[in-house]
Design a protein around this motif. Structure first.
Motif, PDB file in Angstrom:
ATOM      1  N   LYS A   1      29.065  33.198  63.914  1.00 20.14           N
ATOM      2  CA  LYS A   1      28.314  32.276  63.048  1.00 20.14           C
ATOM      3  C   LYS A   1      27.703  33.019  61.866  1.00 20.14           C
ATOM      4  O   LYS A   1      27.764  32.554  60.724  1.00 20.14           O
ATOM      5  N   LEU A   2      27.097  34.172  62.144  1.00 22.11           N
ATOM      6  CA  LEU A   2      26.473  34.946  61.074  1.00 22.11           C
ATOM      7  C   LEU A   2      27.517  35.430  60.070  1.00 22.11           C
ATOM      8  O   LEU A   2      27.338  35.287  58.855  1.00 22.11           O
ATOM      9  N   LEU A   3      28.610  35.983  60.565  1.00 25.18           N
ATOM     10  CA  LEU A   3      29.641  36.469  59.662  1.00 25.18           C
ATOM     11  C   LEU A   3      30.263  35.311  58.875  1.00 25.18           C
ATOM     12  O   LEU A   3      30.495  35.433  57.668  1.00 25.18           O
ATOM     13  N   TRP A   4      30.489  34.182  59.511  1.00 27.26           N
ATOM     14  CA  TRP A   4      31.043  33.025  58.821  1.00 27.26           C
ATOM     15  C   TRP A   4      30.120  32.576  57.685  1.00 27.26           C
ATOM     16  O   TRP A   4      30.588  32.172  56.626  1.00 27.26           O
TER      17      TRP A   4
ATOM     18  N   ARG B   1      38.013  45.251  62.594  1.00 30.31           N
ATOM     19  CA  ARG B   1      37.283  44.894  63.817  1.00 30.31           C
ATOM     20  C   ARG B   1      35.847  45.379  63.728  1.00 30.31           C
ATOM     21  O   ARG B   1      35.593  46.516  63.328  1.00 30.31           O
ATOM     22  N   PHE B   2      34.941  44.498  64.124  1.00 25.40           N
ATOM     23  CA  PHE B   2      33.517  44.828  64.192  1.00 25.40           C
ATOM     24  C   PHE B   2      33.004  44.360  65.546  1.00 25.40           C
ATOM     25  O   PHE B   2      33.373  43.268  66.000  1.00 25.40           O
ATOM     26  N   ASP B   3      32.156  45.166  66.189  1.00 22.44           N
ATOM     27  CA  ASP B   3      31.594  44.667  67.436  1.00 22.44           C
ATOM     28  C   ASP B   3      30.440  43.714  67.103  1.00 22.44           C
ATOM     29  O   ASP B   3      29.837  43.774  66.034  1.00 22.44           O
TER      30      ASP B   3
ATOM     31  N   ARG C   1      23.298  43.303  63.782  1.00 21.70           N
ATOM     32  CA  ARG C   1      22.278  44.256  63.326  1.00 21.70           C
ATOM     33  C   ARG C   1      22.507  44.793  61.920  1.00 21.70           C
ATOM     34  O   ARG C   1      21.561  45.195  61.249  1.00 21.70           O
ATOM     35  N   GLU C   2      23.776  44.839  61.489  1.00 15.35           N
ATOM     36  CA  GLU C   2      24.117  45.497  60.225  1.00 15.35           C
ATOM     37  C   GLU C   2      25.017  44.615  59.367  1.00 15.35           C
ATOM     38  O   GLU C   2      26.027  45.081  58.834  1.00 15.35           O
ATOM     39  N   ILE C   3      24.652  43.350  59.206  1.00 16.71           N
ATOM     40  CA  ILE C   3      25.525  42.411  58.514  1.00 16.71           C
ATOM     41  C   ILE C   3      25.831  42.856  57.083  1.00 16.71           C
ATOM     42  O   ILE C   3      26.954  42.685  56.609  1.00 16.71           O
TER      43      ILE C   3
END
Length: 126
Positions: free
Chosen positions: A24-27, A94-96, A102-104
């Motif tokens: 959701k945050l990345l979107w 890929r990002f965990d 924490r590091e958007i």
């Protein structure tokens, strides 16, 4: 156009309706062509996979990985998946989930840099 598996359409729709907090945050940072004006799609079926985010104009897939991706089975499945996607000319980032949460800003910068690189490439289909 990348191979599309119609059998995954409903699963893809369900995943869009039940995204993780990291997705959701990345979107919220990818949607609406916010990064260099490129369009992303979420939970997109490609081959027999559903990728978290897909940008066709720069052949980029972005995955948010939860803890299941860091088991032996998960790592092997991701390796096979990434290899199949690479054969289609797709680059996978890929990002965990923790990194996204924490590091958007750093995650978005990596994505921005990758898109910039692809847009500068003469083989890019824009």
């Amino acid at each position: 156009m990348k191979p599309y598996n119609r059998n995954l359409k409903q699963i893809s729709r369900d995943l869009r309706n039940n995204m993780t907090d990291a997705e959701k945050l990345l979107w919220s940072k990818l949607r609406g062509k916010q990064i260099l004006g490129v369009q992303f799609y979420r939970q997109k079926p490609i081959l027999n996979f559903i990728v978290d985010f897909y940008c066709p104009s720069v052949n980029l897939v972005i995955e948010c990985d939860g803890s299941q991706h860091y088991t032996n089975e998960g790592l092997e499945a991701d390796r096979v998946r990434d290899e199949a996607l690479a054969q289609l000319g797709l680059r996978v980032l890929r990002f965990d989930n923790g990194q996204v949460l924490r590091e958007i800003d750093a995650v978005v910068q990596v994505i921005f840099d990758e898109i910039s690189l692809q847009l500068e490439s003469p083989s890019c289909e824009t």
